[in-house]
Write a protein that holds these residues in place. Structure first.
Motif, PDB file in Angstrom:
ATOM      1  N   UNK A   1       3.321   6.168  13.246  1.00 34.44           N
ATOM      2  CA  UNK A   1       3.715   4.876  13.798  1.00 34.44           C
ATOM      3  C   UNK A   1       2.468   4.004  13.813  1.00 34.44           C
ATOM      4  N   UNK A   2       2.570   2.851  13.179  1.00 37.62           N
ATOM      5  CA  UNK A   2       1.467   1.900  13.079  1.00 37.62           C
ATOM      6  C   UNK A   2       1.926   0.632  13.784  1.00 37.62           C
ATOM      7  N   UNK A   3       1.310   0.272  14.901  1.00 35.80           N
ATOM      8  CA  UNK A   3       1.902  -0.750  15.765  1.00 35.80           C
ATOM      9  C   UNK A   3       0.874  -1.744  16.273  1.00 35.80           C
ATOM     10  N   UNK A   4       1.271  -3.016  16.331  1.00 34.11           N
ATOM     11  CA  UNK A   4       0.528  -4.080  16.998  1.00 34.11           C
ATOM     12  C   UNK A   4       1.187  -4.281  18.360  1.00 34.11           C
ATOM     13  N   UNK A   5       0.473  -3.931  19.414  1.00 35.80           N
ATOM     14  CA  UNK A   5       1.096  -3.819  20.732  1.00 35.80           C
ATOM     15  C   UNK A   5       1.171  -5.149  21.468  1.00 35.80           C
ATOM     16  N   UNK A   6       2.291  -5.345  22.152  1.00 35.63           N
ATOM     17  CA  UNK A   6       2.460  -6.514  23.015  1.00 35.63           C
ATOM     18  C   UNK A   6       1.858  -6.320  24.405  1.00 35.63           C
ATOM     19  N   UNK A   7       1.330  -5.135  24.682  1.00 36.41           N
ATOM     20  CA  UNK A   7       0.793  -4.845  26.014  1.00 36.41           C
ATOM     21  C   UNK A   7      -0.288  -3.780  25.907  1.00 36.41           C
TER      22      UNK A   7
ATOM     23  N   UNK B   1       0.827  -1.199   0.000  1.00 37.89           N
ATOM     24  CA  UNK B   1       0.000   0.000   0.000  1.00 37.89           C
ATOM     25  C   UNK B   1       0.865   1.254   0.000  1.00 37.89           C
ATOM     26  N   UNK B   2       1.982   1.205   0.728  1.00 35.65           N
ATOM     27  CA  UNK B   2       2.894   2.339   0.713  1.00 35.65           C
ATOM     28  C   UNK B   2       3.407   2.633  -0.682  1.00 35.65           C
TER      29      UNK B   2
ATOM     30  N   UNK C   1      -2.979   1.900  15.984  1.00 32.98           N
ATOM     31  CA  UNK C   1      -2.698   0.514  16.340  1.00 32.98           C
ATOM     32  C   UNK C   1      -3.410  -0.398  15.345  1.00 32.98           C
ATOM     33  N   UNK C   2      -2.922  -1.601  15.219  1.00 34.78           N
ATOM     34  CA  UNK C   2      -3.564  -2.605  14.374  1.00 34.78           C
ATOM     35  C   UNK C   2      -3.354  -3.957  15.050  1.00 34.78           C
TER      36      UNK C   2
ATOM     37  N   UNK D   1      -4.710  -1.424   5.133  1.00 32.81           N
ATOM     38  CA  UNK D   1      -5.684  -0.450   5.636  1.00 32.81           C
ATOM     39  C   UNK D   1      -5.043   0.520   6.626  1.00 32.81           C
ATOM     40  N   UNK D   2      -4.115   0.028   7.427  1.00 30.79           N
ATOM     41  CA  UNK D   2      -3.428   0.896   8.383  1.00 30.79           C
ATOM     42  C   UNK D   2      -2.678   2.010   7.664  1.00 30.79           C
ATOM     43  N   UNK D   3      -1.969   1.646   6.612  1.00 30.53           N
ATOM     44  CA  UNK D   3      -1.228   2.646   5.837  1.00 30.53           C
ATOM     45  C   UNK D   3      -2.190   3.592   5.120  1.00 30.53           C
ATOM     46  N   UNK D   4      -3.257   3.047   4.558  1.00 28.98           N
ATOM     47  CA  UNK D   4      -4.224   3.861   3.824  1.00 28.98           C
ATOM     48  C   UNK D   4      -4.868   4.910   4.736  1.00 28.98           C
ATOM     49  N   UNK D   5      -5.306   4.490   5.922  1.00 36.29           N
ATOM     50  CA  UNK D   5      -5.949   5.422   6.853  1.00 36.29           C
ATOM     51  C   UNK D   5      -4.972   6.507   7.281  1.00 36.29           C
ATOM     52  N   UNK D   6      -3.751   6.122   7.626  1.00 41.31           N
ATOM     53  CA  UNK D   6      -2.751   7.111   8.036  1.00 41.31           C
ATOM     54  C   UNK D   6      -2.482   8.111   6.910  1.00 41.31           C
ATOM     55  N   UNK D   7      -2.382   7.612   5.690  1.00 36.13           N
ATOM     56  CA  UNK D   7      -2.138   8.484   4.533  1.00 36.13           C
ATOM     57  C   UNK D   7      -3.287   9.471   4.346  1.00 36.13           C
ATOM     58  N   UNK D   8      -4.509   8.966   4.408  1.00 33.61           N
ATOM     59  CA  UNK D   8      -5.667   9.847   4.212  1.00 33.61           C
ATOM     60  C   UNK D   8      -5.730  10.929   5.289  1.00 33.61           C
TER      61      UNK D   8
END
Length: 344
Positions: free
Chosen positions: A82-88, A46-47, A108-109, A273-280
């Motif tokens: 920053x698009x991140x899947x969190x460990x906590x 997507x990027x 987050x994703x 989708x994470x990249x698309x939303x951040x871009x928009x």
């Protein structure tokens, strides 16, 4: 003549280095695990489509402190998002606050943080949706339990602190408690997203509870690890093993009949989708309001924007500005009849 050459050179440098490009850091819980690699591939693709620099990197094991280090690196390298899947659910909050204080967009994703420390959560499905799906997959295989008999169930996933899996598990356990009076949860075990540990943990469950009927694995490593343990102990066909992982990982176990059903969502789409939303948001100043739905070009289905409370958060988080859940269009169930249709 030299002055003209210098000006021309500067123009060419500006054109080729694309100084106005946005820079996104896409950080998984850990690299090398198939689910996150698929999500990362979707983000990178997507990027490329949008002309955004996407850097996919993260820790080699599921570690909060290592994710903090990657967040700090992203800040220092001038991240726009920053698009991140969190460990906590809380362990990254302060690092993400530093990022947001410097103007970095945080999404987050897959796995969330406290809503006030991010903007939107690109969500695969609310806990109600995914917790019920786990129970449904067991029911699809076991059917109705005769009166007087007990269905013995175990849960096996990564960690007692990881956000997403615990939310789904809590809902599944509530459904069992309130709607399945003859189901008994005998144990809950964890294996830290480590495949050899997942196999040995599942073998311990099977040896400790030889009459167990089902093991529920809301974790992309514990699920195939449990299936492998069932095969190691020659118990294929005797136990319902269900959970979430990519179809390519669980396919061999489905083909051998060890697993009849597995679930997930399109991990690559979640990354994209994470990249698309951040871009928009950054390029076009798009705001996603709770109650909205939107589409992404080339993607079937609509993305719904929901309040944070739909994820089980307190209502106070519904009042945050430019904040909420963005939910993927669909969830998937893989069986021997359709697993070949998916290429991730």
């Amino acid at each position: 003549m030299k002055k003209g050459l210098i000006v021309l050179t500067l123009v060419l440098v500006l054109l080729t280095t694309n100084v106005f490009a946005l820079k996104f850091f896409f950080i998984p819980k850990m690299i090398g695990e198939n689910f996150f690699e698929v999500a990362g591939k979707g983000a990178l693709e997507m990027g490329e489509q949008l002309g955004v620099e996407v850097i996919y990197d993260g820790p080699s094991e599921a570690s909060v402190s290592e994710q903090v280090r990657y967040i700090n690196t992203a800040i220092n390298m001038g991240a726009d998002a920053i698009l991140i899947s969190s460990n906590s659910p809380t362990g990254l909050n302060q690092a993400l606050k530093r990022a947001r204080d410097r103007g970095v967009l945080v999404l987050t994703w897959d796995s969330d943080v406290t809503p006030s420390y991010r903007d939107y959560y690109i969500n695969q499905g609310t806990p109600d949706i995914l917790g019920r799906l786990l129970v449904q997959m067991v029911e699809n295989q076991i059917g109705t339990i005769p009166t007087g008999e007990t269905l013995k169930v175990a849960f096996h996933y990564s960690s007692p602190t990881v956000t997403d899996q615990n939310a789904w598990t809590n809902v599944a356990k509530e459904i069992i408690k309130n709607e399945k009076p003859n189901w008994e949860i005998v144990t809950t075990q964890y294996s830290d997203m480590n495949f050899p540990k997942a196999v040995s943990t599942a073998e311990q469950i099977l040896n400790t509870y030889p009459d167990i009927d089902a093991i529920i694995c809301p974790d992309s490593t514990a699920f195939p690890g449990t299936a492998k343990a069932v095969e190691n102990l020659n118990k294929s066909g005797e136990i319902a093993v269900v959970g979430f992982t990519t179809p390519s990982v669980i396919k061999p176990y489905i083909e051998r009949g060890t697993v009849l059903q597995g679930g997930l969502w399109d991990a690559g789409l979640q990354g994209a989708a994470s990249v698309y939303v951040a871009y928009q948001m950054l390029e076009n100043n798009v705001t996603y309001e709770v109650g909205d739905s939107f589409t992404i070009p080339g993607v079937l289905g609509e993305f719904d924007v929901l309040a944070n409370s739909e994820q089980g958060y307190d209502k106070e988080f519904d009042d945050l500005d430019k904040n909420g859940l963005i939910v993927l269009p669909e969830r998937l169930i893989f069986t021997r009849y359709n697993v070949d249709k998916y290429n991730f």
